[in-house]
Design an enzyme around this catalytic site. Structure first.
Site, PDB file in Angstrom:
ATOM      1  N   CYS A 230      -8.956   3.500   6.678  1.00 28.56           N
ATOM      2  CA  CYS A 230      -8.853   2.080   6.319  1.00 28.56           C
ATOM      3  C   CYS A 230      -8.225   1.918   4.938  1.00 28.56           C
ATOM      4  CB  CYS A 230     -10.262   1.475   6.344  1.00 28.56           C
ATOM      5  SG  CYS A 230     -10.404  -0.184   5.716  1.00 28.56           S
TER       6      CYS A 230
ATOM      7  N   TYR B 168     -16.983  -8.918   3.956  1.00 37.15           N
ATOM      8  CA  TYR B 168     -15.728  -9.159   3.230  1.00 37.15           C
ATOM      9  C   TYR B 168     -15.712 -10.561   2.631  1.00 37.15           C
ATOM     10  CZ  TYR B 168     -14.311  -5.476   6.547  1.00 37.15           C
ATOM     11  OH  TYR B 168     -14.230  -4.341   7.307  1.00 37.15           O
TER      12      TYR B 168
ATOM     13  N   HIS C  22      -9.012  -3.787   3.238  1.00 35.08           N
ATOM     14  CA  HIS C  22      -9.576  -3.177   4.443  1.00 35.08           C
ATOM     15  C   HIS C  22      -8.818  -3.653   5.677  1.00 35.08           C
ATOM     16  CE1 HIS C  22     -13.436  -1.956   2.493  1.00 35.08           C
ATOM     17  NE2 HIS C  22     -13.209  -3.013   1.744  1.00 35.08           N
TER      18      HIS C  22
ATOM     19  N   HIS D 192      -9.419   0.824   0.800  1.00 35.92           N
ATOM     20  CA  HIS D 192     -10.714   1.459   1.039  1.00 35.92           C
ATOM     21  C   HIS D 192     -10.574   2.992   0.957  1.00 35.92           C
ATOM     22  CE1 HIS D 192     -14.508   1.422   3.872  1.00 35.92           C
ATOM     23  NE2 HIS D 192     -14.755   1.981   2.715  1.00 35.92           N
TER      24      HIS D 192
ATOM     25  N   LYS E  10     -12.114   7.806   4.773  1.00 36.98           N
ATOM     26  CA  LYS E  10     -11.689   6.633   5.550  1.00 36.98           C
ATOM     27  C   LYS E  10     -10.171   6.575   5.696  1.00 36.98           C
ATOM     28  CE  LYS E  10     -15.897   4.667   5.313  1.00 36.98           C
ATOM     29  NZ  LYS E  10     -16.767   4.446   6.465  1.00 36.98           N
TER      30      LYS E  10
HETATM   31 ZN   LIG Z   1     -12.529  -0.528   5.007  1.00 36.12          ZN
END
Ligand SMILES: [Zn+2]
Length: 166
Positions: free
Chosen positions: A153, A68, A39, A144, A151
């Protein structure tokens, strides 16, 4: 509560996780980890964001603590996040069997998705991933955005960068 990590930290010793295996074989250890999910913090290049700040943001979103397991600041420091033995909160539908790794950055100055990783962050990511692969040899490294197509990310292709030659 959060600390800087070196790669010989006991956190990387699978013997330190006296949890019952969830599955069969080597992937059964510690929650049956089969994914390392990368991420970004989705923050601007000039914006410094500490692990404590991410923790605060995630608590504001109703999480128990930072979602995380690892956080890598622009200087290449690897920080502990949520304990590895605990299920993270970083990728809907995939948290139970994964480890969440976040790097500081991910947006350009205009706030658009951008691979802002510094050389130190890239080196730290490789080192951390290699270490976690020793613990979970069958785990795949993905971004991700590989699991949630809506996303951006982590704003680079983790699959092509970390699975070369497999
Ligand atoms: Zn992420």
């Amino acid at each position: 509560m959060f600390k800087k990590l070196t790669l010989n930290d006991p956190v990387f010793n699978v013997q330190n996780y006296p949890l019952p295996p969830l599955g069969e074989g080597p992937e059964g250890a510690l929650r049956g980890i089969n994914l390392l999910i990368i991420h970004c913090s989705a923050t601007l290049p000039h914006q410094r964001v500490t692990v404590e700040e991410i923790d605060r943001w995630h608590r504001q979103r109703g999480f128990d603590c930072i979602g995380y397991h690892f956080y890598i600041t622009v200087d290449g420091t690897i920080w502990t996040g949520r304990p590895l033995s605990q299920v993270g909160a970083h990728c809907k539908g995939y948290n139970a069997h994964s480890i969440g790794i976040c790097y500081e950055g991910g947006l350009d100055e205009e706030g658009r998705p951008c691979d802002t990783r510094t050389l130190l962050q890239k080196a730290a990511l490789v080192a951390l991933i290699n270490k976690l692969r020793e613990m979970y040899p069958t785990a795949d490294v993905v971004g991700h955005n590989d699991l949630d197509l809506s996303k951006a990310c982590p704003c680079f292709s983790a699959v092509s960068e970390y699975n070369e030659g497999e």
